[in-house]
Scaffold this motif. Structure first.
Motif, mmCIF file in Angstrom:
data_model
loop_
_atom_site.group_PDB
_atom_site.id
_atom_site.type_symbol
_atom_site.label_atom_id
_atom_site.label_comp_id
_atom_site.label_asym_id
_atom_site.label_seq_id
_atom_site.Cartn_x
_atom_site.Cartn_y
_atom_site.Cartn_z
ATOM 1 N N LEU A 52 11.263 -2.089 -1.041
ATOM 2 C CA LEU A 52 10.125 -2.820 -0.070
ATOM 3 C C LEU A 52 8.836 -2.718 -0.838
ATOM 4 O O LEU A 52 8.463 -1.595 -0.874
ATOM 5 C CB LEU A 52 10.424 -2.254 1.123
ATOM 6 C CG LEU A 52 11.867 -2.387 1.825
ATOM 7 C CD1 LEU A 52 11.602 -1.501 3.170
ATOM 8 C CD2 LEU A 52 12.333 -3.649 1.935
ATOM 9 N N ASP A 53 8.490 -3.815 -1.070
ATOM 10 C CA ASP A 53 6.962 -3.706 -1.750
ATOM 11 C C ASP A 53 5.923 -3.096 -0.929
ATOM 12 O O ASP A 53 5.868 -3.342 0.463
ATOM 13 C CB ASP A 53 6.533 -5.060 -2.080
ATOM 14 C CG ASP A 53 7.260 -5.492 -3.023
ATOM 15 O OD1 ASP A 53 8.037 -4.825 -4.163
ATOM 16 O OD2 ASP A 53 7.535 -6.625 -3.175
ATOM 17 N N ARG A 54 4.836 -2.116 -1.389
ATOM 18 C CA ARG A 54 4.278 -1.735 -0.705
ATOM 19 C C ARG A 54 4.322 -0.944 0.731
ATOM 20 O O ARG A 54 3.393 -0.742 1.546
ATOM 21 C CB ARG A 54 2.972 -2.346 -0.434
ATOM 22 C CG ARG A 54 2.442 -3.101 -1.714
ATOM 23 C CD ARG A 54 1.276 -4.048 -1.609
ATOM 24 N NE ARG A 54 0.254 -3.396 -1.148
ATOM 25 C CZ ARG A 54 -0.792 -4.203 -0.464
ATOM 26 N NH1 ARG A 54 -0.749 -5.321 -0.323
ATOM 27 N NH2 ARG A 54 -1.986 -3.452 -0.332
ATOM 28 N N PHE A 55 5.612 -0.330 0.872
ATOM 29 C CA PHE A 55 5.978 0.194 2.072
ATOM 30 C C PHE A 55 5.320 1.632 2.315
ATOM 31 O O PHE A 55 4.892 1.713 3.644
ATOM 32 C CB PHE A 55 7.671 0.345 2.026
ATOM 33 C CG PHE A 55 8.048 0.758 3.448
ATOM 34 C CD1 PHE A 55 8.343 0.278 4.520
ATOM 35 C CD2 PHE A 55 8.313 2.287 3.475
ATOM 36 C CE1 PHE A 55 8.762 0.667 5.746
ATOM 37 C CE2 PHE A 55 9.051 2.561 4.820
ATOM 38 C CZ PHE A 55 9.019 1.909 5.814
ATOM 39 N N LYS A 56 5.073 2.301 1.595
ATOM 40 C CA LYS A 56 4.058 3.366 1.529
ATOM 41 C C LYS A 56 2.961 3.205 2.425
ATOM 42 O O LYS A 56 2.633 3.958 3.536
ATOM 43 C CB LYS A 56 3.872 4.399 0.320
ATOM 44 C CG LYS A 56 3.341 5.670 0.771
ATOM 45 C CD LYS A 56 3.164 6.202 -0.589
ATOM 46 C CE LYS A 56 2.375 7.315 -0.307
ATOM 47 N NZ LYS A 56 2.294 8.382 -1.792
ATOM 48 N N ILE A 57 2.157 2.141 2.035
ATOM 49 C CA ILE A 57 0.870 1.787 2.883
ATOM 50 C C ILE A 57 1.212 1.296 4.023
ATOM 51 O O ILE A 57 0.335 1.588 5.135
ATOM 52 C CB ILE A 57 0.226 0.636 1.753
ATOM 53 C CG1 ILE A 57 -0.309 1.164 0.503
ATOM 54 C CG2 ILE A 57 -0.996 0.290 2.670
ATOM 55 C CD1 ILE A 57 -0.929 0.280 -0.423
ATOM 56 N N LEU A 58 2.314 0.614 4.269
ATOM 57 C CA LEU A 58 2.577 -0.084 5.730
ATOM 58 C C LEU A 58 2.870 1.181 6.665
ATOM 59 O O LEU A 58 2.338 1.302 7.507
ATOM 60 C CB LEU A 58 3.540 -1.004 5.354
ATOM 61 C CG LEU A 58 4.256 -1.727 6.753
ATOM 62 C CD1 LEU A 58 4.565 -3.224 6.392
ATOM 63 C CD2 LEU A 58 5.273 -0.840 7.502
ATOM 64 N N ASN A 59 3.532 2.080 6.067
ATOM 65 C CA ASN A 59 4.117 3.258 6.635
ATOM 66 C C ASN A 59 2.838 4.040 7.103
ATOM 67 O O ASN A 59 2.964 4.742 8.312
ATOM 68 C CB ASN A 59 5.204 4.140 5.767
ATOM 69 C CG ASN A 59 6.072 4.648 6.878
ATOM 70 O OD1 ASN A 59 6.552 4.321 7.989
ATOM 71 N ND2 ASN A 59 6.778 5.665 6.326
ATOM 72 N N GLU A 60 2.141 4.264 6.486
ATOM 73 C CA GLU A 60 0.759 4.942 6.888
ATOM 74 C C GLU A 60 0.107 4.221 7.718
ATOM 75 O O GLU A 60 -0.525 5.016 8.722
ATOM 76 C CB GLU A 60 0.104 5.536 5.544
ATOM 77 C CG GLU A 60 0.625 6.374 4.496
ATOM 78 C CD GLU A 60 -0.126 6.611 3.259
ATOM 79 O OE1 GLU A 60 -0.927 5.779 3.144
ATOM 80 O OE2 GLU A 60 0.522 7.551 2.469
ATOM 81 N N ALA A 61 -0.062 2.991 7.634
ATOM 82 C CA ALA A 61 -0.919 1.988 8.622
ATOM 83 C C ALA A 61 -0.281 1.766 10.177
ATOM 84 O O ALA A 61 -1.220 2.125 10.967
ATOM 85 C CB ALA A 61 -1.034 0.876 7.989
ATOM 86 N N VAL A 62 1.007 1.783 10.043
ATOM 87 C CA VAL A 62 1.802 1.777 11.434
ATOM 88 C C VAL A 62 2.339 2.950 12.018
ATOM 89 O O VAL A 62 2.694 2.807 13.259
ATOM 90 C CB VAL A 62 2.532 0.436 11.454
ATOM 91 C CG1 VAL A 62 1.883 -0.785 10.977
ATOM 92 C CG2 VAL A 62 3.901 0.675 10.425
ATOM 93 N N ARG B 116 7.137 -5.547 -12.450
ATOM 94 C CA ARG B 116 5.936 -5.888 -13.274
ATOM 95 C C ARG B 116 5.540 -7.287 -13.490
ATOM 96 O O ARG B 116 4.489 -7.701 -13.911
ATOM 97 C CB ARG B 116 6.624 -5.549 -14.651
ATOM 98 C CG ARG B 116 6.664 -3.671 -15.065
ATOM 99 C CD ARG B 116 6.438 -3.559 -16.650
ATOM 100 N NE ARG B 116 7.646 -3.853 -16.971
ATOM 101 C CZ ARG B 116 8.846 -2.991 -17.084
ATOM 102 N NH1 ARG B 116 8.841 -1.699 -16.582
ATOM 103 N NH2 ARG B 116 9.821 -3.488 -17.794
ATOM 104 N N SER B 117 6.613 -8.183 -13.449
ATOM 105 C CA SER B 117 6.459 -9.611 -13.574
ATOM 106 C C SER B 117 5.640 -9.875 -12.272
ATOM 107 O O SER B 117 4.464 -10.847 -12.281
ATOM 108 C CB SER B 117 7.785 -10.317 -13.528
ATOM 109 O OG SER B 117 8.523 -10.031 -12.503
ATOM 110 N N ALA B 118 5.989 -9.869 -11.031
ATOM 111 C CA ALA B 118 5.328 -10.118 -9.755
ATOM 112 C C ALA B 118 6.241 -9.585 -8.798
ATOM 113 O O ALA B 118 7.290 -9.354 -8.747
ATOM 114 C CB ALA B 118 5.376 -11.803 -9.592
ATOM 115 N N ARG B 119 5.627 -8.858 -7.810
ATOM 116 C CA ARG B 119 6.113 -8.383 -6.601
ATOM 117 C C ARG B 119 6.847 -9.543 -5.579
ATOM 118 O O ARG B 119 6.440 -10.822 -5.616
ATOM 119 C CB ARG B 119 5.033 -7.553 -5.485
ATOM 120 C CG ARG B 119 4.413 -6.527 -6.254
ATOM 121 C CD ARG B 119 3.532 -5.890 -5.281
ATOM 122 N NE ARG B 119 2.977 -4.599 -5.966
ATOM 123 C CZ ARG B 119 3.337 -3.405 -6.060
ATOM 124 N NH1 ARG B 119 4.626 -3.242 -5.538
ATOM 125 N NH2 ARG B 119 2.908 -2.299 -6.619
ATOM 126 N N GLY B 120 7.814 -9.093 -5.082
ATOM 127 C CA GLY B 120 8.784 -10.045 -4.370
ATOM 128 C C GLY B 120 9.583 -10.871 -4.966
ATOM 129 O O GLY B 120 10.035 -11.817 -4.664
#
Length: 453
Positions: free
Chosen positions: A203-213, A314-318
């Motif tokens: 899951l892309d950038r889940f750590k940031i999301l987890n800290e936010a919500v 590396r190519s692109a997220r998602g």
């Protein structure tokens, strides 16, 4: 010849009652033995009463000759088993466990085994311990101690479940996934006409999301992701949570690579959607590995899946990417480059080049830009576009920046010693920004530089 009649004295000596009567030594010894026997019987009875088990005695012909129970009810009435052989009472399945155990006990061993038994209230588990019964070194039979272990068995199963199940999502964890993956590799070897694949999801950038919500909302999202993946799979497929934001799918029975690609498309489309109570939109990157020769281990599959996942990120997220052997080679090169970079920082093998900053209106030099370069002792000059991303991924950026700052300090001091004017203000204003404000407050003065305010 007429038989001689016994005299009264002879009758008195030969009579047990008479010989043990009175206060003679025989009577005294008999009473001691009887008291000792009674004491032993009382101890044995107390011991048996304290045991929360069933105890059965079987003779050398495997017949039930006696039993004892204090707290545990019998499964059968005594008339159903006393005097009968074990196989007649317990049936062929349990007798198949008993027979080899009985032969070992006959040789003097102690044997244990367990078995399930279906009762009105459900299935219960029992443990049996067989011990030999010898008299004067002659085998007489066995002592069977039977204990109800249903609760212990349930606890063991619960512990085993916790050891192989993710606590948040209820999905299999990495341990169970690797076990099923190993089995899939063996099946693939026996049936090479079908294909299997592993889809490694992050899951892309889940750590940031987890800290936010918050973690509670994060757990809700993880459960929804697991449910979403499971809904797309067959019962025989496996979806597991491998890490904080990592999932893996194992699917078998594909006829072609096109089928695997269609599955990857479905998984990828299902993952890129809103999740949680706040309908937060997520994207997921995915690495795909086709299980085929010469793959021989689950560790190899997961290693290749992680390499494919890294290529997708590396190519692109998602996005998703299929593993190709060159990815592993690239991963090895990156690892070697990281190790060389660490060594270069320790050994001072990097170089700083200075590029003048020119004021357009006056065409005068107002400052210098420090550029780090890496003259590799084997590979030659390595471009910053190649080693800077490696430094970022390995967490070496701060160490690299501080090394450059130190080199600049020594260079500025050398220039000052040669009485060359150098405007330090631009450097100081830059260094006071970002994460380096505190270390740089003492960094410059400690190296003999006097930045202007």
């Amino acid at each position: 010849m007429r038989k001689r009649e016994m005299t009264e004295k002879e009758k008195s000596c030969s009579s047990p009652e008479k010989s043990q009567g009175g206060n003679g030594p025989f009577r005294e010894e008999f009473e001691k033995l009887r008291a000792a026997l009674a004491q032993c019987e009382a101890k044995l009875h107390a011991l048996l009463q304290a045991m929360p088990d069933l105890v059965f005695v079987l003779d050398k012909d495997q017949r039930f000759v006696s039993y004892h129970t204090s707290l545990v009810p019998l499964l059968y009435p005594p008339s159903a088993f006393l005097g009968k052989r074990h196989g007649e009472v317990m049936g062929p399945e349990l007798d198949a466990l008993f027979q080899p155990a009985f032969e070992k006990v006959r040789r003097g061993e102690i044997v244990e085994y367990s078995y399930p038994h279906l009762m009105k209230e459900g299935r219960r588990w029992f443990a049996v311990r067989l011990s030999p019964w010898f008299v004067d070194e002659e085998f007489q039979g066995v002592i069977a101690v039977v204990r109800d272990i249903t609760n212990e068995r349930a606890m063991q199963e619960q512990i085993a479940l916790q050891a192989t199940t993710d606590a948040v999502t209820g999905l299999p964890n990495r341990v169970l996934f690797r076990d099923r993956l190993t089995q899939a590799i063996y099946r693939r070897a026996r049936h090479p006409q079908t294909l299997a694949a592993v889809f490694y999801v992050d899951l892309d950038r889940f750590k940031i999301l987890n800290e936010a919500v918050g973690h509670d909302e994060g757990d809700i999202i993880l459960r929804e992701v697991g449910a979403q993946l499971s809904a797309l799979l067959r019962p025989e497929d496996t979806v597991a949570r491998l890490g904080s934001d990592e999932f893996a799918v194992l699917a078998e029975g594909f006829d072609s690579l096109a089928d695997i690609t269609r599955m990857a498309d479905r998984l990828h489309a299902a993952l890129n959607k809103p999740y949680g109570t706040e309908a937060l939109h997520l994207t997921a990157s995915m690495g795909v590995v086709v299980i085929q020769d010469p793959i021989t281990s689950s560790a190899q599959v997961l290693r290749d899946a992680e390499a494919a996942l890294a290529a997708a990120k590396r190519s692109a997220r998602g996005k998703y990417s299929f593993f190709v052997p060159t990815m592993h080679e690239e991963a090895l090169r990156t690892l070697a480059l990281e190790n060389d970079l660490r060594r270069a920082l320790e050994m001072g093998q990097l170089a700083v080049y200075y590029q003048p900053v020119v004021e357009n209106s006056t065409r005068s030099v107002v400052g210098l830009e420090a550029l780090v370069r890496w003259p590799h002792p084997v590979r030659g000059m390595i471009s910053p576009s190649e080693f800077i991303p490696v430094a970022e991924e390995a967490g070496l950026v701060c160490e690299l920046d501080l090394w450059v700052f130190e080199q600049v300090c020594w260079q500025v001091r050398e220039w000052e010693g040669r009485s060359q004017a150098l405007a330090q203000r631009p450097w100081w204003s830059i260094l006071q920004m970002g994460d380096f404000s505190r270390p740089c407050a003492t960094f410059w003065p400690a190296r003999g530089c006097k930045p202007t305010a």
